[in-house]
Design a protein around this motif. Structure first.
Motif, short mmCIF file in Angstrom:
data_model
loop_
_atom_site.label_atom_id
_atom_site.label_comp_id
_atom_site.label_asym_id
_atom_site.label_seq_id
_atom_site.Cartn_x
_atom_site.Cartn_y
_atom_site.Cartn_z
N HIS A 25 0.81 -1.22 0.00
CA HIS A 25 0.00 0.00 0.00
C HIS A 25 0.85 1.28 0.00
N LEU A 26 2.16 1.15 0.16
CA LEU A 26 3.00 2.36 0.21
C LEU A 26 3.25 2.89 -1.20
N VAL A 52 8.92 -0.47 8.51
CA VAL A 52 9.62 -1.60 9.11
C VAL A 52 9.32 -2.78 8.20
N ARG A 102 5.52 -4.80 14.28
CA ARG A 102 4.92 -5.02 15.60
C ARG A 102 5.90 -5.65 16.59
N ILE A 160 10.27 -2.04 16.60
CA ILE A 160 11.33 -1.41 15.79
C ILE A 160 10.90 0.00 15.35
N LYS A 166 8.88 1.93 16.84
CA LYS A 166 8.91 2.80 18.02
C LYS A 166 10.32 3.35 18.24
N GLU A 171 2.34 13.33 6.77
CA GLU A 171 1.07 13.01 6.11
C GLU A 171 0.90 11.50 6.10
N ASN A 219 -4.82 4.24 6.20
CA ASN A 219 -3.70 3.51 6.81
C ASN A 219 -3.85 3.50 8.35
N ASN A 233 -2.70 4.65 14.06
CA ASN A 233 -2.65 4.20 15.47
C ASN A 233 -1.26 4.31 16.05
N LYS A 283 -0.11 6.81 19.20
CA LYS A 283 0.60 6.28 20.38
C LYS A 283 1.70 7.24 20.86
#
Ligand SMILES: CC(C)(COP(=O)(O)OP(=O)(O)OC[C@H]1O[C@@H](n2cnc3c(N)ncnc32)[C@H](O)[C@@H]1OP(=O)(O)O)[C@@H](O)C(=O)NCCC(=O)NCCS
Length: 158
Positions: free
Chosen positions: A28-29, A83, A89, A92, A94, A115, A120, A125, A129
């Motif tokens: 999707h990138l 990543v 998840r 990394i 973070k 952006e 997405n 999310n 965070k």
């Protein structure tokens, strides 16, 4: 299980091929060319952006994530973060984001902006965070497929 040891370091010219592999592990990138990565990184003299490395089973360093950003006129703008799909998840992203925020604070940026495609939600999310907030929208900002973007920002210093 042994905790994943992640090393975050500044990006180098030789990392671009690996950055492209990681970006392409996500369908999707928007995909950028080698030239656009080179231009973007060279703009800032390769000083801001970071990669995250782990050791593979043979003890060799392997790049598994990157964050590309640019600091100008007190605004730090994140252009891309990813990543490798198989390593998502595991904390990394973070570490990459914390490194970028720390660098932005150190270079006296007042805010970090980015952006993101409205669809997405994993990335949205992730940004929430870190206390990013939605500051606005850009109509039809993305192509392939055409989609609006949220502009998100985080105040980092006064
Ligand atoms: C967004 C991205 C960089 C996050 O990196 P990551 O290494 O997977 O994230 P982390 O493991 O460090 O996650 C940190 C926190 O973010 C949130 N988060 C991360 N991925 C999430 C997901 N898929 N869904 C919901 N929350 C998520 C969680 O709160 C997570 O903490 P937790 O695992 O303790 O619950 C990664 O998913 C990615 O590369 N996505 C594809 C590329 C992309 O879309 N980039 C954004 C372009 S604008």
């Amino acid at each position: 299980m042994k905790a994943l040891e992640v090393r975050v370091r500044r990006v180098r010219k030789g990392d671009i091929d690996r950055i492209i592999d990681i970006e392409r592990s996500w369908h999707h990138l928007s995909h950028w060319s080698v030239d656009s990565y080179y231009r973007l990184l060279n703009d800032d003299n390769f000083t801001s952006s970071f990669v995250a490395e782990i050791e593979d089973e043979k003890g060799r360093s392997k790049i598994v994530g990157f964050i590309i950003f640019h600091i100008a006129a007190s605004v730090s703008e994140i252009y891309n973060i990813a990543v490798e799909n198989g390593h998502a998840r595991s904390g990394i992203g973070k570490q990459l984001m914390l490194a970028a925020i720390h660098e932005s604070e150190g270079r006296k940026a007042s805010k970090v902006v980015l952006e993101v495609r409205k669809s997405n939600s994993p990335a949205i999310n992730f940004y929430l965070k870190f206390n990013f907030t939605i500051a606005g929208e850009r109509k039809n900002y993305y192509s392939n497929p055409v989609e609006d973007a949220y502009v998100m920002e985080l105040q980092v210093s006064d």
